[in-house]
Write an enzyme that holds these catalytic residues in place. Sequence first.
Site, short mmCIF file in Angstrom:
data_model
loop_
_atom_site.label_atom_id
_atom_site.label_comp_id
_atom_site.label_asym_id
_atom_site.label_seq_id
_atom_site.Cartn_x
_atom_site.Cartn_y
_atom_site.Cartn_z
CG ASP A 158 45.71 -21.77 5.53
OD1 ASP A 158 46.19 -22.21 6.60
OD2 ASP A 158 45.02 -22.46 4.76
NE ARG A 178 13.90 -25.73 2.56
CZ ARG A 178 13.99 -25.53 1.24
NH1 ARG A 178 13.57 -24.39 0.72
NH2 ARG A 178 14.48 -26.45 0.45
CG ASP A 186 44.33 -18.24 -2.08
OD1 ASP A 186 43.09 -18.13 -2.21
OD2 ASP A 186 44.89 -19.34 -1.86
N GLY A 187 42.59 -15.80 -4.26
CA GLY A 187 42.02 -16.05 -5.57
C GLY A 187 41.81 -17.51 -5.86
CG LEU A 214 42.29 -25.84 -2.11
CD1 LEU A 214 41.23 -24.80 -1.78
CD2 LEU A 214 43.41 -25.22 -2.92
CG HIS A 233 43.36 -30.42 9.53
ND1 HIS A 233 43.67 -29.88 10.75
CD2 HIS A 233 43.33 -29.36 8.67
CE1 HIS A 233 43.82 -28.57 10.65
NE2 HIS A 233 43.61 -28.23 9.39
CG HIS A 293 41.88 -21.17 0.05
ND1 HIS A 293 43.16 -21.10 -0.44
CD2 HIS A 293 41.86 -22.21 0.93
CE1 HIS A 293 43.90 -22.05 0.12
NE2 HIS A 293 43.14 -22.74 0.94
CB ALA A 353 37.26 -26.83 6.02
CG HIS A 372 38.94 -27.90 9.47
ND1 HIS A 372 39.25 -28.51 8.28
CD2 HIS A 372 39.83 -26.88 9.62
CE1 HIS A 372 40.30 -27.90 7.73
NE2 HIS A 372 40.67 -26.91 8.52
#
Length: 451
Positions: A338, A292, A313-314, A371, A209, A316, A285, A260
């Site tokens: 996404d 802790r 998707d393998g 990404l 973004h 992310h 994100a 995010h």
Amino acid sequence: IVVKGATSILGAPKPAQEKPAATDEPLIPEPLAGAGTLLNRPDTRDWQNSAVVGTIEDREEPGIWLGQATRFSLSELGTQRPVTAFLRPIVADRMIEITDGVVTGIAPAGEAVEQADAHFDIVAPGFIDLQINGAGGALFNDAPNEGTLRTMISAARKGGTCHMLPTFITAAGDAYRQAMAAVAAFSGPEVLGLHLEGPFLSPDKPGIHPKDAIRTIADDDIGALVSHRGLILLTLAPEHVTAEQMARLDKAGIVLFAGHTNATAETISAAAGQGLAGVTHLFNACSQMQAREPGVVGAALADPRLSAGIIADGVHVHANALRVASRTMAGRLFLVTDSMPTFGGPADSFMLGGQEIIRVGNRLQSGSGTLAGAHLGMNEAVANMVALADVPLAHALHMASGVPAAVLGLDQIYGSIAEGWPASLTCLAADLTPEAVYVHGCRSAAYRPSL
């Protein structure tokens, strides 16, 4: 399927009394409406003395279930309703009858199978994608209008998607209002509402973004959001939103997700008591789980009030993380794509916020390697959960339909195949290749791009 039926492995109606009712109020008015006139989920005042959550440990019935309901007092869970997503048992060799867009019969196929208009190996409740940025060469941020929506709908069928929340990511100023207007004006049942992923995020976790467009939410923004007539899923960073602002958004029926965000687990827990319903693209994100400081990830895994979307998707999320999340969040974890314009489209690159995004294998990334969404169909996400995370197929299909329907408060009309419900069906071959989708009884062939 008889239109006025297919072989089905999923969706036999369950006796009504086995699904606890948290409220007598309908979640959506009759008749069923398009995205522009859908009512939001009920606010928390409708959930008065108790909340309901499914637990695998309580499984007592034969077949595949998320379990009997366990009740908790609101003093234990706060005021936010946890997601309850019931998985119906698998059934084989069924005839589904559709009349005027509604399922009007489910019965053993028997000799009547010869009367079917179509035959499929698997008929699942229609896939619902709550995070789709683009498809078929179109990006919603570039042109938030009806034409883009129809292109995305058509291309998303390649992955078996029936319904979606088109997703508008962070852009300068109040550009998100264009997306609100486009979705409000759209009349098709494929679009259930809008996902606004930003701009009210954390500058510490921008991902792809544009950092200079990320900002805090203002009273004017809240006014625009709460006045929107239609369903909104809003991704925000709760550490940058006040409790009063959260409460106002929640009261208006906006589905609030954390994403995010660099929030602590304590902040997420407090936000869940103020209306936060889930986490956007779990593990990505956001603050991670440490010994802790459990962060956003630990809070999502541990808190039954929270659901979460995940990009299987393998790329992310590692397979082991998929396994942990799917076991810990059964009934609360759902699949999203996404997806970006490359999915169902001819090009392997596109522009996003002034950056060129290129496809490298199954990975979409900027020049710096960040990404940037995914090249993924819902059927592929289902297949990956089975192959990478050892999730049973029925559960993976449920993550693509039943759970997202519950997240939106629409699980009385979507997410299962049952008599009297809209005929929204994803029809698959045995290898999970989509062959057709039915949306309110209207059949479309699985999209095949001309490459």
